[in-house]
Every structure is written in structure tokens, then in C-alpha cells.
Design an enzyme around this catalytic site. Structure first.
Site, PDB file in Angstrom:
ATOM      1  N   LEU A 103      14.790  19.821 -21.888  1.00 44.14           N
ATOM      2  CA  LEU A 103      13.746  19.542 -20.905  1.00 44.14           C
ATOM      3  C   LEU A 103      14.391  19.196 -19.573  1.00 44.14           C
ATOM      4  CD1 LEU A 103      10.790  18.802 -20.031  1.00 44.14           C
ATOM      5  CD2 LEU A 103      11.290  16.471 -20.843  1.00 44.14           C
TER       6      LEU A 103
ATOM      7  N   GLY B  41      12.773  21.880 -10.073  1.00 47.36           N
ATOM      8  CA  GLY B  41      12.996  22.659  -8.865  1.00 47.36           C
ATOM      9  C   GLY B  41      12.661  24.119  -9.077  1.00 47.36           C
TER      10      GLY B  41
ATOM     11  N   THR C 187       7.448  20.368 -13.066  1.00 52.46           N
ATOM     12  CA  THR C 187       7.485  20.083 -11.639  1.00 52.46           C
ATOM     13  C   THR C 187       6.073  19.795 -11.157  1.00 52.46           C
ATOM     14  OG1 THR C 187       8.076  20.974  -9.450  1.00 52.46           O
ATOM     15  CG2 THR C 187       7.278  22.555 -11.079  1.00 52.46           C
TER      16      THR C 187
ATOM     17  N   CYS D  69      21.757  12.208   6.675  1.00 51.05           N
ATOM     18  CA  CYS D  69      22.025  12.000   5.247  1.00 51.05           C
ATOM     19  C   CYS D  69      23.497  12.226   4.935  1.00 51.05           C
ATOM     20  CB  CYS D  69      21.143  12.915   4.398  1.00 51.05           C
ATOM     21  SG  CYS D  69      19.430  12.376   4.286  1.00 51.05           S
TER      22      CYS D  69
END
Length: 392
Positions: A170, A175, A195, A359
Site C-alpha cells: 500500500l 502521487g 490519493t 525550501c
């Protein structure tokens, strides 16, 4: 007397050990540090004391998005210099109740996920690699391309899952499905991806069909909270870059749902952006990039895991790998800027540039980290005694 400027000058003293110049809206300049300036920050309009006290990152992020803050010199160098002091930035959480809401209902979470991930597969395909992997790559060698790093990451995770033919896997927050596709091809596992993104669901569904993997894979629009009552069971569970969307109030619930569907002695690999300590999040990031996003600390996830008899087999940091990944994304984004301008306005483009580069800088400065944790559901005495199997 300009009290706002006086306060801003006082705030800038946190950078007194760095060397750069700030030009104010009235053309006055101040130079920080004793050496030659490495870059110049140009402020085109006044910034209020109130806004800085409410959220330093939000006000300066918005100034850049709106074109009221410009940088002369290396943009990444500026961020690496400034974000070194991120811990000294100010945030008044009580003054931003809408941004720091604790609502984590299924509908709210779907809305937040869709805001970011449903911008369009065509947009993401312009700057991600061909696997459409939107998470940290793994650079075995410095010269690795983005595609090679993403395939390295996928196979690194699959090795940690210790897969064998016929096992069930799983992927929570799957994505566009690259990990499960590789797992099915390489190990012939039976896999399910879940998702909340309509765009990701449609793309993954089409990839399963185009790769003729219907016998091995399926994808569902499904919330992790539905797992507990789903009746599904798996030998392995993996989750990559999804925990950040769960919310601190639901970490325990997330781990509970994983434990419910993972067979005894099964392996769970969790890959997520982490913080050194428990933070409420960044105001600019929550407003413009990841609504509701919260970064878990390593210690709180390890602490919660014991409640469900998850044994920690391995912990690995990929902090600098994520920095390199983000810089690869930013490079692709810049290369395709003209195509992106056909879809989005200049404010969006500046926002996305700030997101990717800031980031990268936060990973470089240790403001955030990336951890992969290997858990087993209860005791598993069948795993190899050393980590060699991960690197063979």
C-alpha cells in the site's frame, strides 16, 4: 520620524555578522557586516512594524511576490544567508487564526491537497522528471540527473521494504504512481495507491493501463482515515511526503490506520520532511504553498509509533539530497519559464521561485530535514542482520 524604518533597522541587526546591503524605499542604504556586500536587498515600499511582528516570513514573502522586494546578486545566496537566522523570525500565531486553523476534517484536507497538487499535471511535468516524482531524490553520485536521483530514491525505498514477488504493498499518498509502477515491474507485487488528488488519480490510472499493469496495481481516491474500516490488509506499507499534510492532531490517527492494515511483522517505511522540534508551521508557506501543512519532528513520530508496537529498524536523513532535488526542480522551472508564463501570472511565478529556492535553503541550513524511518509491525526476526541488503 519613520518609526517603521527604525524598527526594521533594529530587526536587521540579527544579520550583523553577514555582509550585504539593504536599500530602503527612500533610497537610503545601510550596509551590514564588515566585508564587501555579497548582494543587495531593495525594498520599494515601506514595511510596517506590525506586519514584521505578525509574521516575518509572510510579509517579506509577499513583498517579493508583489515585486516590492528585489535582489541584486545571487538569489540563492541571499536566501542561504537570511534563512540561516530563520529561528529569529517572528510569528504571532494568534494573529493569524485562519492560517493556523486546526481543522483537519476529510473535506478540509482534500481541499488543501487539491489546492497544491491539482494545479495541473501539465504544469508539474514542466519541471519534475519523467517519473513525475514530487519528493526528495537520492543522489548516489553528485553527477546524477534528476531522473536518476528519483529512480535511486524509489529503489532505495523498495529495498528498505524488503519486497518479494507476490507481496502486497500500500502506498499512502501515492502521487502519480512511480514507486508502485517500479515495484510491480521489478518485484511483481500487488499494489494499491491512495490519493486525495483528482489529477494524480487520473494520471496514475492512465499509467497503469499504458504500462499494462492492471493485474498488479490499482489506485483509489481515498483518505487514509478510511483504511481502518476498509477491511484491506497488506504485507508492506509506504508513505512518501504525505505525513506533512496530516496535521499534528492526527499523527496518532495516521499511525493507527497504518497499523490496522499492516500484517503482523509487516514493514512500514515512512518518508517525510521533518523538523528539529514541534512547530506550528510557516505562515507564508501555509498561506500560499501548502495550506494546513505542518512538519512533524522526528522525536514525536518515534514517540507515537511505540503506541502501536511499531519497532524502529532504521532511520536515515536525506537532508542535503532534498536540497539538491529542489535546486534541480528550480533549474527546470527557470528553463521552462516562458511556458509557465503562458499558464500563470508573474506573481505566481515569483511565488513558486521563492518556494523552490527557499525550501532548498531551509534544507541547507537545517531549518528542515528529511527522514526515512523503517518500522515493523511488532517484532520481525526475518530481516537481514545488517543494512547490506539496502545497498546491494
Amino acid at each position: 520620524m519613520d518609526l517603521d524604518k527604525i524598527f526594521l533597522k533594529s530587526f536587521l541587526k540579527i544579520f550583523e555578522n553577514e555582509s550585504f546591503t539593504v536599500e530602503f524605499w527612500d533610497k537610503e542604504e545601510i550596509k551590514l557586516g564588515g566585508e564587501e556586500s555579497l548582494f543587495k536587498i531593495i525594498l520599494k515600499k515601506p514595511i510596517s512594524k506590525k506586519d514584521i511582528l505578525t509574521s516575518t516570513s509572510l510579509v517579506f514573502g509577499e513583498e517579493y511576490m508583489n515585486g516590492d522586494l528585489e535582489v541584486e546578486g545571487d538569489f540563492l545566496l541571499m536566501l542561504n544567508t537570511v534563512l540561516k537566522y530563520k529561528e529569529k523570525f517572528l510569528t504571532n500565531f494568534k494573529a493569524l487564526p485562519n492560517l493556523f486553523s486546526h481543522k483537519t476534517s476529510k473535506n478540509k484536507q482534500k481541499e488543501e491537497v487539491s489546492y497544491h497538487y491539482d494545479l495541473g499535471n501539465d504544469f508539474y511535468s514542466l519541471w519534475l522528471d519523467k517519473t513525475m516524482s514530487y519528493s526528495c531524490g537520492y543522489f548516489k553520485e553528485d553527477k546524477n540527473s534528476l531522473y536518476e536521483a528519483q529512480m535511486n530514491k524509489i529503489n532505495h525505498l523498495l529495498k528498505k521494504l524488503n519486497l518479494k514477488e507476490g507481496l502486497s504493498l500500500l502506498d499512502i499518498g501515492c502521487g502519480w504512481g512511480a514507486l508502485l509502477i517500479e515495484a510491480a515491474k521489478k518485484y511483481k507485487i500487488k499494489g494499491l495507491g491512495i490519493t486525495l488528488s483528482e489529477e494524480q488519480y487520473k494520471k496514475f490510472k492512465s499509467r497503469i493501463e499504458s504500462e499494462n499493469l492492471q493485474e498488479y496495481l490499482d489506485v483509489k481516491l481515498m483518505d487514509y482515515r478510511e483504511l481502518e474500516k476498509s477491511g484491506l490488509m497488506f504485507d508492506r506499507v509506504v508513505s512518501v511526503g504525505m505525513l506533512e499534510h496530516v496535521g499534528r492532531e492526527n499523527y496518532d490517527l495516521f499511525m493507527k490506520n497504518v497499523s490496522t492494515v499492516l500484517n503482523k511483522s509487516g514493514i512500514f517505511v515512512l518518508h517525510y520532511i521533518s523538523g528539529l522540534w514541534e512547530s506550528g508551521g510557516d505562515a507564508w508557506m501555509r498561506k500560499y504553498i501548502f495550506p494546513g501543512g505542518v512538519i512533524p519532528s522526528l522525536r514525536e513520530i518515534i514517540y507515537i509509533s511505540s503506541n502501536y508496537r511499531f519497532y524502529v529498524e532504521d532511520v536515515e536523513s536525506l537532508r542535503l539530497h532534498y536540497m539538491k532535488t529542489l535546486l534541480k526542480w528550480a533549474e527546470n522551472f527557470e528553463k521552462n519559464i516562458d511556458l509557465i508564463r503562458e499558464k500563470f501570472d508573474e506573481r505566481f511565478i515569483r511565488m513558486w521561485k521563492m518556494y523552490l529556492y527557499s525550501c532548498a535553503s531551509c534544507f541547507y541550513n537545517g531549518v528542515i530535514d528529511l527522514h526515512q524511518i523503517v518500522f515493523t509491525n511488532g517484532v520481525n526476526n526475518e530481516l537481514p542482520l545488517t543494512r547490506n541488503y539496502i545497498y546491494e
